[in-house]
Design a protein around this motif. Structure first.
Motif, PDB file in Angstrom:
ATOM      1  N   ALA A 176       3.249  -7.428  -4.266  1.00 33.18           N
ATOM      2  CA  ALA A 176       3.751  -6.955  -2.969  1.00 33.18           C
ATOM      3  C   ALA A 176       3.743  -5.430  -2.880  1.00 33.18           C
ATOM      4  O   ALA A 176       4.793  -4.808  -2.810  1.00 33.18           O
ATOM      5  N   SER A 177       2.552  -4.856  -2.913  1.00 35.84           N
ATOM      6  CA  SER A 177       2.394  -3.387  -2.817  1.00 35.84           C
ATOM      7  C   SER A 177       3.454  -2.694  -3.679  1.00 35.84           C
ATOM      8  O   SER A 177       4.077  -1.726  -3.277  1.00 35.84           O
ATOM      9  N   TYR A 178       3.589  -3.210  -4.906  1.00 31.13           N
ATOM     10  CA  TYR A 178       4.721  -2.874  -5.773  1.00 31.13           C
ATOM     11  C   TYR A 178       4.298  -1.780  -6.746  1.00 31.13           C
ATOM     12  O   TYR A 178       3.631  -2.050  -7.756  1.00 31.13           O
ATOM     13  N   SER A 179       4.685  -0.556  -6.465  1.00 33.44           N
ATOM     14  CA  SER A 179       4.259   0.557  -7.320  1.00 33.44           C
ATOM     15  C   SER A 179       4.980   0.517  -8.660  1.00 33.44           C
ATOM     16  O   SER A 179       6.198   0.330  -8.725  1.00 33.44           O
ATOM     17  N   ARG A 209      11.769   1.377 -12.047  1.00 35.77           N
ATOM     18  CA  ARG A 209      11.653  -0.076 -11.872  1.00 35.77           C
ATOM     19  C   ARG A 209      11.441  -0.778 -13.211  1.00 35.77           C
ATOM     20  O   ARG A 209      11.867  -1.922 -13.389  1.00 35.77           O
ATOM     21  N   THR A 255       9.241   3.651  -2.720  1.00 35.74           N
ATOM     22  CA  THR A 255       8.990   4.975  -3.307  1.00 35.74           C
ATOM     23  C   THR A 255       8.812   6.006  -2.193  1.00 35.74           C
ATOM     24  O   THR A 255       9.170   7.175  -2.370  1.00 35.74           O
ATOM     25  N   SER A 256       8.263   5.578  -1.054  1.00 34.75           N
ATOM     26  CA  SER A 256       7.992   6.515   0.056  1.00 34.75           C
ATOM     27  C   SER A 256       9.279   7.159   0.548  1.00 34.75           C
ATOM     28  O   SER A 256       9.331   8.368   0.785  1.00 34.75           O
ATOM     29  N   ILE A 300      -0.968  -0.017   3.758  1.00 36.73           N
ATOM     30  CA  ILE A 300      -0.115  -0.739   4.714  1.00 36.73           C
ATOM     31  C   ILE A 300      -0.249  -0.129   6.114  1.00 36.73           C
ATOM     32  O   ILE A 300      -0.419  -0.842   7.109  1.00 36.73           O
ATOM     33  N   GLU A 333       0.151   5.762  -5.741  1.00 35.88           N
ATOM     34  CA  GLU A 333       0.939   4.532  -5.883  1.00 35.88           C
ATOM     35  C   GLU A 333       0.097   3.506  -6.635  1.00 35.88           C
ATOM     36  O   GLU A 333      -0.863   2.962  -6.080  1.00 35.88           O
ATOM     37  N   TYR A 350      -0.323   0.030  -7.924  1.00 34.40           N
ATOM     38  CA  TYR A 350       0.274  -1.289  -7.712  1.00 34.40           C
ATOM     39  C   TYR A 350       0.232  -2.113  -8.992  1.00 34.40           C
ATOM     40  O   TYR A 350      -0.818  -2.251  -9.632  1.00 34.40           O
TER      41      TYR A 350
HETATM   42  N1  GLU Z   1       4.185   1.021  -2.853  1.00 36.23           N
HETATM   43  C1  GLU Z   1       5.422   1.603  -2.469  1.00 36.23           C
HETATM   44  C2  GLU Z   1       6.581   0.968  -3.205  1.00 36.23           C
HETATM   45  O1  GLU Z   1       6.403   0.089  -4.012  1.00 36.23           O
HETATM   46  C3  GLU Z   1       5.658   1.569  -0.984  1.00 36.23           C
HETATM   47  C4  GLU Z   1       5.310   0.294  -0.283  1.00 36.23           C
HETATM   48  C5  GLU Z   1       6.366  -0.786  -0.457  1.00 36.23           C
HETATM   49  O2  GLU Z   1       7.550  -0.502  -0.417  1.00 36.23           O
HETATM   50  O3  GLU Z   1       5.974  -1.920  -0.626  1.00 36.23           O
HETATM   51  O4  GLU Z   1       7.706   1.359  -3.024  1.00 36.23           O
END
Ligand code: GLU
Length: 271
Positions: free
Chosen positions: A98-101, A106, A150-151, A192, A216, A218
């Motif tokens: 899920a676009s998980y940096s 973390r 992270t943004s 995104i 970022e 992923y």
């Molecule tokens: N990739 C970044 C994150 O994991 C921003 C996008 C998101 O929140 O899914 O925080």
């Protein structure tokens, strides 16, 4: 289900699991629960008919295949940015795509496989707005980002500390705030933002500035300590890149979006 933020999370999730009889790991014969975004077009998206699309969906489906699951055995669960660690900690899902940096913070709570994609933080503004061309332009302006991302952290800490940051639960809520003029910009990963801008119903409405405000990387989020799964997922990701499926998935999902993606990163076991 939405994971509660309060300390009662364990009890509530325990009840839900008893009621449904399904957790994150039911073995190869059962269902594989995978956490994805439901509202990030091109990345992780639940179509109105109930099917799923996006790069993360294709990556998750490939990993599932390598773990011995057919597509129909995958149960996709909605995760928001702030829920990802909790869903893994409470066995609600086997893994998160899920676009998980990947980040050190973390990694205190979860492990990662990968990385499998490199995105960059960028800004989305309304199409006619020429007042924002760089991050500093956000100071003294209203900006929307998603809680737990992270943004949002980057804006507060470095990019534009004087911006007034509206943190909402989902990307789709930020898009509405931007369209309605409640904020001047929205910030998250370019993957995104480009996906939103490319939606037919958004034609002519938004403009991606094209900045690269961060890297970022992923990763696939997995429960902390599950080294076997981490190794299996890394092997699957490597195979996906080698056999051309990674390229095909990138083309399919990001091809129509106005966004130049990086090549596949080196998979380094998420560290
Ligand atoms: N990739 C970044 C994150 O994991 C921003 C996008 C998101 O929140 O899914 O925080």
């Amino acid at each position: 289900m939405r994971v509660p933020k309060a300390g009662a999370a364990a009890a509530v999730i325990g009840l839900a699991l008893t009621a449904t009889g399904c957790g994150g790991d039911d073995g190869p014969q059962g269902t594989l629960s995978v956490g994805i975004k439901f509202d990030a077009p091109g990345v992780g998206y639940r179509e109105p008919g109930g099917t799923f699309s996006g790069f993360d969906v294709d990556v998750a489906t490939y990993i599932a295949k390598e773990l011995g699951y057919k597509p129909e055995q995958i149960s996709f669960k909605k995760v928001d940015s702030s829920d990802r660690e909790l869903l893994l900690q409470y066995n609600e899902v086997k893994f998160v795509a899920a676009s998980y940096s990947i980040s050190d913070k973390r990694k205190e709570k979860v492990d990662f496989a990968g990385p499998y994609f490199t995105a960059h933080q960028d800004l989305l503004v309304r199409a006619g707005d020429n007042s924002i061309t760089k991050a500093e332009d956000l100071n003294n302006k209203e900006l929307c980002s998603v809680t737990g991302s992270t943004s949002a952290q980057n804006v507060k800490q470095t990019l534009a500390p004087k911006a007034s940051l509206l943190e909402l639960q989902t990307h789709s809520e930020c898009i509405v705030a931007l369209e309605e003029g409640r904020v001047a910009a929205m910030t998250t990963d370019n993957s995104i933002l480009a996906g939103y801008a490319a939606r037919k119903e958004n034609a002519g409405k938004f403009k991606l500035i094209g900045l690269s405000l961060s890297n970022e990387s992923y990763g696939i989020g997995i429960k902390k300590g599950n080294k076997d799964l981490q190794a299996q997922v890394n092997a699957a990701l490597k195979k996906m890149v080698q056999d051309g499926s990674w390229d095909a998935a990138v083309k399919k999902n990001f091809g129509s979006a106005n966004f130049k993606h990086d090549p596949a990163p080196q998979i380094t076991t998420g560290s």
